[in-house]
Write a protein that holds these residues in place. Structure first.
Motif, PDB file in Angstrom:
ATOM      1  N   ALA A   7      41.315   7.476  18.282  1.00 41.57           N
ATOM      2  CA  ALA A   7      42.480   6.872  17.630  1.00 41.57           C
ATOM      3  C   ALA A   7      43.761   7.101  18.427  1.00 41.57           C
ATOM      4  O   ALA A   7      44.707   6.306  18.332  1.00 41.57           O
ATOM      5  N   SER A   8      43.805   8.167  19.212  1.00 43.52           N
ATOM      6  CA  SER A   8      45.013   8.519  19.962  1.00 43.52           C
ATOM      7  C   SER A   8      45.121   7.818  21.313  1.00 43.52           C
ATOM      8  O   SER A   8      46.192   7.828  21.935  1.00 43.52           O
ATOM      9  N   LEU A   9      44.046   7.211  21.792  1.00 42.23           N
ATOM     10  CA  LEU A   9      44.030   6.623  23.134  1.00 42.23           C
ATOM     11  C   LEU A   9      45.177   5.648  23.406  1.00 42.23           C
ATOM     12  O   LEU A   9      45.829   5.732  24.454  1.00 42.23           O
ATOM     13  N   PRO A  10      45.465   4.691  22.485  1.00 42.36           N
ATOM     14  CA  PRO A  10      46.518   3.705  22.789  1.00 42.36           C
ATOM     15  C   PRO A  10      47.894   4.319  23.043  1.00 42.36           C
ATOM     16  O   PRO A  10      48.711   3.728  23.746  1.00 42.36           O
ATOM     17  N   SER A  11      48.157   5.501  22.483  1.00 37.63           N
ATOM     18  CA  SER A  11      49.481   6.105  22.620  1.00 37.63           C
ATOM     19  C   SER A  11      49.605   6.981  23.866  1.00 37.63           C
ATOM     20  O   SER A  11      50.688   7.505  24.149  1.00 37.63           O
ATOM     21  N   LEU A  12      48.528   7.134  24.634  1.00 38.46           N
ATOM     22  CA  LEU A  12      48.546   7.997  25.806  1.00 38.46           C
ATOM     23  C   LEU A  12      48.910   7.216  27.071  1.00 38.46           C
ATOM     24  O   LEU A  12      48.777   5.993  27.135  1.00 38.46           O
ATOM     25  N   ALA A  13      49.337   7.962  28.078  1.00 36.72           N
ATOM     26  CA  ALA A  13      49.588   7.364  29.386  1.00 36.72           C
ATOM     27  C   ALA A  13      48.258   6.894  29.977  1.00 36.72           C
ATOM     28  O   ALA A  13      47.199   7.443  29.642  1.00 36.72           O
ATOM     29  N   PRO A  14      48.278   5.883  30.864  1.00 36.18           N
ATOM     30  CA  PRO A  14      47.024   5.334  31.411  1.00 36.18           C
ATOM     31  C   PRO A  14      46.109   6.391  32.025  1.00 36.18           C
ATOM     32  O   PRO A  14      44.891   6.358  31.817  1.00 36.18           O
ATOM     33  N   ALA A  15      46.673   7.358  32.776  1.00 32.26           N
ATOM     34  CA  ALA A  15      45.841   8.390  33.399  1.00 32.26           C
ATOM     35  C   ALA A  15      45.188   9.270  32.339  1.00 32.26           C
ATOM     36  O   ALA A  15      44.007   9.636  32.453  1.00 32.26           O
ATOM     37  N   GLU A  16      45.941   9.608  31.292  1.00 30.79           N
ATOM     38  CA  GLU A  16      45.385  10.440  30.220  1.00 30.79           C
ATOM     39  C   GLU A  16      44.341   9.658  29.417  1.00 30.79           C
ATOM     40  O   GLU A  16      43.397  10.250  28.882  1.00 30.79           O
TER      41      GLU A  16
END
Length: 282
Positions: A7-16
């Motif tokens: 669920a948190s993926l969209p809010s992370l930086a591309p590398a993260e």
């Protein structure tokens, strides 16, 4: 934990995000591989892997991997399945071992190091004042109490272990200020053990309980070391609680040995082993 990462993926930086996708693709490997290999697999830098873990709310990679290992282990397919008549030896092997490993990992993730430290402090104070250290248990917990006595004896610390209810009540009546009583019980509801805890407390002894959190016995001691692993009576359940309690005893014994001083301990253990070897093979 894996659902939260997804669920948190969209809010992370591309590398993260690449690190997060690596976790979701192969959580077992992520929990066991070094940071250099994780970074290489995700095509990111090592600091990025650490930043991802912190963005998920953990102190760093070690803390994240510790919780991830527990999450993955608790999801092992066989853990919540009972043994049935069609199981082959290999099936039983996997079910029993996975159940045990999951219980140990859950304890590692949930255990209070502060409570263990308080228990070790109490035992050390009793040892320094030459007070009495006693271990009580009933049934399988009685075996743990006996093992605890052996472990402490190897440290040069005199201790007593009782598994008989009458002896426990009598022994608790002889305890007083400066003494320490360790009570082991899976259910935390054994009447004799609860009586012994009450008597020891009234006489001023320090009572440490290794039992299920929230049980009557857990409330009866001064220091509680929660070891939660209910045994199922409606189906076969590996007797993991006894192993779990033995592990807690081992942690306390090792911490106490470090407090007393390793320089004195090593020669003592070496002499014991040599004497036993000479007796065994003479």
């Amino acid at each position: 934990m894996l659902d939260r990462i997804k669920a948190s993926l969209p809010s992370l930086a591309p590398a993260e995000q690449r690190v997060g996708r690596l976790v979701l693709q192969d959580p077992r490997s992520f929990a066991s591989l070094p940071v250099s290999e994780l970074a290489e697999r995700a095509h990111v830098s090592k600091p990025t892997v650490v930043r991802f873990c912190r963005s998920m709310g953990y102190d760093g990679l070690s803390d994240f991997k510790l919780k991830l290992a527990g999450t993955v282990s608790e999801g092992v397919p066989f853990i919540h399945r009972s043994v049935d008549a069609d199981d082959k030896t290999g099936d039983v092997l996997v079910k029993v071992v996975d159940n045990t490993v999951a219980a140990f990992l859950k304890y590692r993730n949930d255990a209070s190091s502060h409570a263990i430290e308080r228990a070790v402090d109490a035992l050390l104070a009793t040892w320094k004042s030459k007070g009495r250290i006693e271990f009580y248990g009933a049934g399988n917990s009685g075996i743990v109490a006996q093992d605890a006595q052996h472990k402490f004896f190897r440290l040069g610390i005199n201790a007593v272990a009782y598994s008989d209810g009458h002896m426990q009540v009598m022994g608790a009546s002889l305890l007083g200020p400066g003494d320490c009583l360790v009570i082991v019980s899976n259910s935390g509801r054994t009447r004799d053990l609860m009586d012994a805890a009450d008597i020891a407390r009234k006489h001023g002894a320090t009572v440490i309980t290794i039992t299920t959190s929230g049980s009557p016995l857990a409330q009866a001691g001064h220091i509680q070391l929660a070891a939660d692993h209910p045994e199922g009576y409606d189906r076969y359940s590996p007797m993991t609680s006894r192993l779990l309690h033995l592990m807690v005893i081992d942690i306390m014994a090792t911490c106490l040995a470090l407090r007393i001083g390793g320089t004195k301990l090593q020669p003592l253990l070496r002499e014991m082993k040599n004497n036993l070897k000479n007796k065994r093979y003479a």
